[in-house]
Design a protein around this motif. Structure first.
Motif, PDB file in Angstrom:
ATOM      1  N   ARG A   1       0.827  -1.145  -0.021  1.00  8.80           N
ATOM      2  CA  ARG A   1      -0.281   0.218  -0.071  1.00  8.80           C
ATOM      3  C   ARG A   1       0.855   1.280  -0.057  1.00  8.80           C
ATOM      4  O   ARG A   1       1.782   1.389   0.791  1.00  8.80           O
ATOM      5  CB  ARG A   1      -0.986   0.041   1.203  1.00  8.80           C
ATOM      6  CG  ARG A   1      -2.055   0.991   1.341  1.00  8.80           C
ATOM      7  CD  ARG A   1      -3.170   0.746   2.170  1.00  8.80           C
ATOM      8  NE  ARG A   1      -4.079   1.693   2.169  1.00  8.80           N
ATOM      9  CZ  ARG A   1      -4.532   2.343   2.968  1.00  8.80           C
ATOM     10  NH1 ARG A   1      -3.956   2.391   4.306  1.00  8.80           N
ATOM     11  NH2 ARG A   1      -5.628   3.278   2.970  1.00  8.80           N
ATOM     12  N   TRP A   2       0.326   2.169  -0.735  1.00  8.54           N
ATOM     13  CA  TRP A   2       1.143   3.400  -1.025  1.00  8.54           C
ATOM     14  C   TRP A   2       2.376   3.172  -1.896  1.00  8.54           C
ATOM     15  O   TRP A   2       3.269   4.594  -2.261  1.00  8.54           O
ATOM     16  CB  TRP A   2       1.505   4.217   0.447  1.00  8.54           C
ATOM     17  CG  TRP A   2       0.420   4.340   1.255  1.00  8.54           C
ATOM     18  CD1 TRP A   2      -0.025   3.817   2.335  1.00  8.54           C
ATOM     19  CD2 TRP A   2      -0.686   5.328   0.973  1.00  8.54           C
ATOM     20  NE1 TRP A   2      -1.033   4.261   2.887  1.00  8.54           N
ATOM     21  CE2 TRP A   2      -1.401   5.378   1.993  1.00  8.54           C
ATOM     22  CE3 TRP A   2      -0.759   6.557  -0.158  1.00  8.54           C
ATOM     23  CZ2 TRP A   2      -2.705   6.362   2.085  1.00  8.54           C
ATOM     24  CZ3 TRP A   2      -2.008   7.190   0.197  1.00  8.54           C
ATOM     25  CH2 TRP A   2      -2.993   7.081   1.199  1.00  8.54           C
TER      26      TRP A   2
ATOM     27  N   LEU B   1       1.073  12.972  -0.445  1.00 10.28           N
ATOM     28  CA  LEU B   1       0.150  11.685   0.047  1.00 10.28           C
ATOM     29  C   LEU B   1      -0.079  12.042   1.300  1.00 10.28           C
ATOM     30  O   LEU B   1       0.380  11.438   2.559  1.00 10.28           O
ATOM     31  CB  LEU B   1       1.201  10.360   0.250  1.00 10.28           C
ATOM     32  CG  LEU B   1       1.754  10.241  -1.489  1.00 10.28           C
ATOM     33  CD1 LEU B   1       3.090   9.192  -1.403  1.00 10.28           C
ATOM     34  CD2 LEU B   1       0.659   9.595  -2.135  1.00 10.28           C
TER      35      LEU B   1
ATOM     36  N   LEU C   1       5.203   6.341   4.967  1.00  6.52           N
ATOM     37  CA  LEU C   1       5.939   6.870   3.856  1.00  6.52           C
ATOM     38  C   LEU C   1       7.342   6.565   3.930  1.00  6.52           C
ATOM     39  O   LEU C   1       7.892   5.999   2.933  1.00  6.52           O
ATOM     40  CB  LEU C   1       5.579   8.142   3.783  1.00  6.52           C
ATOM     41  CG  LEU C   1       6.361   8.835   2.602  1.00  6.52           C
ATOM     42  CD1 LEU C   1       5.873   8.342   1.259  1.00  6.52           C
ATOM     43  CD2 LEU C   1       6.056  10.439   2.367  1.00  6.52           C
TER      44      LEU C   1
ATOM     45  N   ALA D   1      -0.871   8.859   3.999  1.00  6.24           N
ATOM     46  CA  ALA D   1      -0.084   7.806   4.037  1.00  6.24           C
ATOM     47  C   ALA D   1       0.377   7.934   5.773  1.00  6.24           C
ATOM     48  O   ALA D   1       0.907   6.823   6.138  1.00  6.24           O
ATOM     49  CB  ALA D   1       0.948   7.919   3.293  1.00  6.24           C
TER      50      ALA D   1
ATOM     51  N   ARG E   1       7.721   2.764   3.058  1.00  8.90           N
ATOM     52  CA  ARG E   1       7.623   2.513   1.697  1.00  8.90           C
ATOM     53  C   ARG E   1       8.938   2.926   0.822  1.00  8.90           C
ATOM     54  O   ARG E   1       9.434   2.323   0.221  1.00  8.90           O
ATOM     55  CB  ARG E   1       6.510   3.173   0.985  1.00  8.90           C
ATOM     56  CG  ARG E   1       5.226   2.856   1.473  1.00  8.90           C
ATOM     57  CD  ARG E   1       4.828   1.174   1.090  1.00  8.90           C
ATOM     58  NE  ARG E   1       5.204   0.170   2.126  1.00  8.90           N
ATOM     59  CZ  ARG E   1       4.583  -0.145   2.815  1.00  8.90           C
ATOM     60  NH1 ARG E   1       3.239   0.269   3.261  1.00  8.90           N
ATOM     61  NH2 ARG E   1       4.979  -0.960   4.007  1.00  8.90           N
TER      62      ARG E   1
ATOM     63  N   THR F   1       3.672   6.376  -4.307  1.00 10.96           N
ATOM     64  CA  THR F   1       5.057   6.887  -4.198  1.00 10.96           C
ATOM     65  C   THR F   1       5.487   7.181  -5.386  1.00 10.96           C
ATOM     66  O   THR F   1       6.097   8.336  -5.768  1.00 10.96           O
ATOM     67  CB  THR F   1       5.857   6.227  -3.188  1.00 10.96           C
ATOM     68  OG1 THR F   1       4.833   6.314  -1.988  1.00 10.96           O
ATOM     69  CG2 THR F   1       7.044   6.877  -2.839  1.00 10.96           C
TER      70      THR F   1
END
Length: 234
Positions: free
Chosen positions: A26-27, A49, A57, A52, A60, A31
């Motif tokens: 997810r994300w 974002l 973040l 997030a 990720r 990104t």
């Protein structure tokens, strides 16, 4: 080969599963979306974002960096700030994300939530239909709040889109906000209302400005081709 830092893997030998092992969290793809048009600082990624969260973040970004999709570098003085950018391999996701955006535009119930400036521009990329039968050439500056973008059309085809102001003169300047731009693309009635209400303004060559919006179409019969050869931020 780079490997993901997460243990959540599909355990499937298909190349699609391999791709999702790298960018399926997810994300992760969002990104990548935020980096398609150029490098960003962490704070700018957060702004794009907002849902997030900084910890997610950061995680990720670590995973994408470990996979070889994203890298960090330090800008030269006087900025001297650290930015994240796509690697050459990561940039190959560009046509995939554009095709996903075109597919998502056909959803019966579109997702609700904030729209980043980069997201609105990628939506323009996704919906843009080349018009070789009605060729025109123009350079546009799109100002979405504090974020400027350059878009260039040559012979009816979108050949350049990047973050930042044009290097030379622009034919038309479009001032709006990300939510409004995203909403009016492919909807000529909404565009007229946004202009009348002052939420979107076109200065310079108004005809060229209108043609850009005319080329953005939600077309259910349009094939989802990902072989355009376009390179963002060129």
């Amino acid at each position: 080969m780079k490997t993901m830092t997460t243990n959540r893997r599909y355990g499937d030998g298909c190349a699609i599963a391999t791709a999702l092992d790298h960018v399926g969290e997810r994300w992760a793809l969002l990104t990548v979306r935020e980096l398609l048009l150029g490098p960003k600082r962490f704070t700018d990624l957060q702004a794009g974002l907002p849902n997030a969260g900084p910890k997610i973040l950061a995680q990720r970004l670590r995973e994408l960096e470990g996979a070889g999709v994203v890298r960090r570098r330090t800008l030269p003085p006087p900025a001297a700030s650290q930015v994240y950018e796509l690697t050459e391999w990561g940039a190959e996701l560009d046509p995939v994300i554009v095709a996903l955006g075109r597919w998502g535009a056909l959803a019966v119930e579109p997702s609700a939530g904030p729209v980043s400036a980069d997201s609105a521009m990628i939506r323009l990329r996704s919906l843009f239909s080349p018009q070789p039968e009605r060729p025109w050439t123009a350079t546009y500056e799109l100002r979405l709040g504090r974020y400027p973008f350059t878009t260039r059309i040559a012979d009816g085809r979108l050949v350049d889109m990047r973050r930042g102001e044009p290097h030379d003169r622009s034919d038309a300047i479009i001032d709006s906000d990300p939510e409004t731009l995203s909403r009016v693309l492919g909807d000529h009635e909404a565009l007229a209302k946004a202009i009348a209400g002052g939420r979107l303004a076109i200065t310079g060559d108004a005809k060229a400005g209108r043609r850009l919006f005319e080329a953005a179409q939600v077309n259910e019969e349009r094939p989802l081709s990902i072989g355009s050869g376009f390179r963002p931020g060129s």
